[in-house]
Write an enzyme that holds these catalytic residues in place. Structure first.
Site, PDB file in Angstrom:
ATOM      1  N   HIS A 102       0.821  -1.211   0.000  1.00 12.20           N
ATOM      2  CA  HIS A 102       0.000   0.000   0.000  1.00 12.20           C
ATOM      3  C   HIS A 102       0.859   1.267   0.000  1.00 12.20           C
ATOM      4  O   HIS A 102       1.682   1.464   0.903  1.00 12.20           O
ATOM      5  CB  HIS A 102      -0.860  -0.034   1.266  1.00 12.20           C
ATOM      6  CG  HIS A 102      -1.786   1.110   1.434  1.00 12.20           C
ATOM      7  ND1 HIS A 102      -1.808   1.887   2.565  1.00 12.20           N
ATOM      8  CD2 HIS A 102      -2.739   1.614   0.620  1.00 12.20           C
ATOM      9  CE1 HIS A 102      -2.749   2.800   2.471  1.00 12.20           C
ATOM     10  NE2 HIS A 102      -3.322   2.675   1.284  1.00 12.20           N
ATOM     11  N   HIS A 148      -0.858  10.998  -1.772  1.00 15.30           N
ATOM     12  CA  HIS A 148      -2.125  10.537  -1.208  1.00 15.30           C
ATOM     13  C   HIS A 148      -3.034  11.697  -0.814  1.00 15.30           C
ATOM     14  O   HIS A 148      -4.167  11.805  -1.266  1.00 15.30           O
ATOM     15  CB  HIS A 148      -1.888   9.635   0.002  1.00 15.30           C
ATOM     16  CG  HIS A 148      -3.181   9.221   0.639  1.00 15.30           C
ATOM     17  ND1 HIS A 148      -3.779   9.957   1.649  1.00 15.30           N
ATOM     18  CD2 HIS A 148      -4.015   8.190   0.392  1.00 15.30           C
ATOM     19  CE1 HIS A 148      -4.920   9.386   1.991  1.00 15.30           C
ATOM     20  NE2 HIS A 148      -5.090   8.307   1.253  1.00 15.30           N
TER      21      HIS A 148
HETATM   22  O1  G3P Z   1      -5.916   0.824  -2.327  1.00 18.24           O
HETATM   23  C1  G3P Z   1      -6.916   1.252  -1.501  1.00 18.24           C
HETATM   24  C2  G3P Z   1      -6.505   2.260  -0.493  1.00 18.24           C
HETATM   25  O2  G3P Z   1      -5.295   2.853  -0.847  1.00 18.24           O
HETATM   26  C3  G3P Z   1      -7.543   3.289  -0.351  1.00 18.24           C
HETATM   27  O3  G3P Z   1      -7.324   4.128   0.727  1.00 18.24           O
HETATM   28  O4  G3P Z   1      -6.896   6.347   1.587  1.00 18.24           O
HETATM   29  O5  G3P Z   1      -5.066   4.696   1.501  1.00 18.24           O
HETATM   30  O6  G3P Z   1      -5.898   5.740  -0.580  1.00 18.24           O
HETATM   31  P1  G3P Z   1      -6.254   5.277   0.802  1.00 18.24           P
HETATM   32 CA    CA Z   2      -4.617   4.659  -2.193  1.00 15.31          CA
END
Ligand code: G3P
Ligand code: CA
Length: 321
Positions: A55, A97
């Site tokens: 992630h 992000h």
């Molecule tokens: O891949 C899904 C996840 O990244 C969504 O949440 O807020 O970390 O972008 P966020």
């Molecule tokens: Ca994401």
């Protein structure tokens, strides 16, 4: 001294574990996940891949959405990374992000007089001046915000797959077209994976309309809806290949509903090993985690558990001379 190995009864399945201390035949302990340990899983022809998606890169180990986090993912044995794409004021696609720059860069120090710190209000030249690593750890001082192009180049070097999130597309009208144009110039990202291999690329967003438009632009590429699609609407969204909800919003029955409708499901963001084991028990197709190393360990253990043909035996000593 006696040694132990894994005997695979059918020629179908191999779990390869590589650590500095463990032999290639040992299976990682379930109770004490080790962070920073590389585990790789080889898929048998007949098995569906299970994926621990790194992630924002391996963001538990390195600053999120930087080249360092992509490198860390590769080093830790991840096959697939996720990152977020937004756009600068001069139309450059970048990894970020948040829609503002304060949390993950030193923008306030470098530009103390700017009233707002929105990504969309900064040029690429300005963003280049920011340190995107020190907030995470001083060891990453000097890490910069990468462009989408630079990130793709790095993934190609590392041979990693990608879950690409189009972040807050309402702030960036037409961003899905720019992303599709960049990807279309790189054949590798449009390759269709064989049925038993992880996808090369998945495009996803919380904005399902934009996912739909991106799917029209990149019809061969799997797409994912982020968030929890209500049960009653799942079958209407089968044009997307995947639904990726927050793991706290689903249960085993929801996983089944999604899969029965012909979609796959990889919830986000799971960093706790016991929760990984739980969702794997529900039958998910993978999950998204800041710690792909722990995720790979959970997947390796799950595969061993769910295959009665794999047993640990004491081989004849003569095998080892
Ligand atoms: O891949 C899904 C996840 O990244 C969504 O949440 O807020 O970390 O972008 P966020
Ligand atoms: Ca994401």
């Amino acid at each position: 001294m006696p040694r132990f190995g894994i005997v695979v009864a059918a020629v179908s399945f191999v779990v390869a574990v590589s650590t500095s201390t463990a032999s290639a035949a040992q299976v990682p302990e379930q109770s004490e996940p080790k962070r920073g340990v590389s585990v790789s899983v080889e898929y048998a022809f007949s098995e569906r891949p299970l994926i621990a998606v790194a992630h924002r890169g391996a963001s538990g180990h390195a600053p999120e959405n930087t080249l360092a986090s992509l490198d860390a993912a590769g080093r830790l044995g991840a096959e697939t990374v996720e990152f977020d794409v937004q756009r600068t004021s001069d139309d450059v696609l970048v990894l970020m992000h948040d829609t503002t720059l304060e949390r993950t860069t030193d923008v306030v120090k470098v530009f103390p007089d700017r009233g707002s710190y929105r990504v969309a209000d900064f040029t690429m030249a300005e963003i280049r001046r920011l340190d995107a690593g020190s907030w995470f750890d001083p060891a990453f001082e000097g890490e910069t915000v990468p462009t989408f192009e630079e990130a793709l180049d790095r993934l190609e070097e590392l041979d990693l797959n990608l879950f690409l999130e189009i972040k807050e597309p309402k702030l960036y009208p037409g961003i899905e077209e720019e992303i599709a144009a960049e990807l279309s110039g790189r054949d590798r990202w449009l390759e269709t994976a064989s049925p038993h291999r992880p996808d090369r690329l998945v495009v996803q967003s919380f904005d399902w309309e934009v996912v739909r438009r991106s799917k029209e632009l990149l019809p061969s590429v799997p797409h994912a809806l982020l968030g929890r699609v209500p049960e009653s609407q799942i079958s209407n969204h089968a044009w997307a290949q995947m639904i990726n909800p927050n793991h706290t919003t689903i249960d085993k029955a929801y996983v089944k509903r999604v899969q029965d409708a012909g979609l796959t499901i990889m919830p986000y963001t799971i960093n706790d090993r016991s929760r990984m084991d739980t969702v794997l028990g529900w039958g998910v197709d993978g999950f998204i985690t800041d710690f792909p190393d722990v995720g790979q360990q959970a997947i390796a253990a799950r595969r061993v558990e769910s295959r009665p043909s794999v047993r640990i035996v004491k081989p004849p000593l003569s095998l080892f001379g």
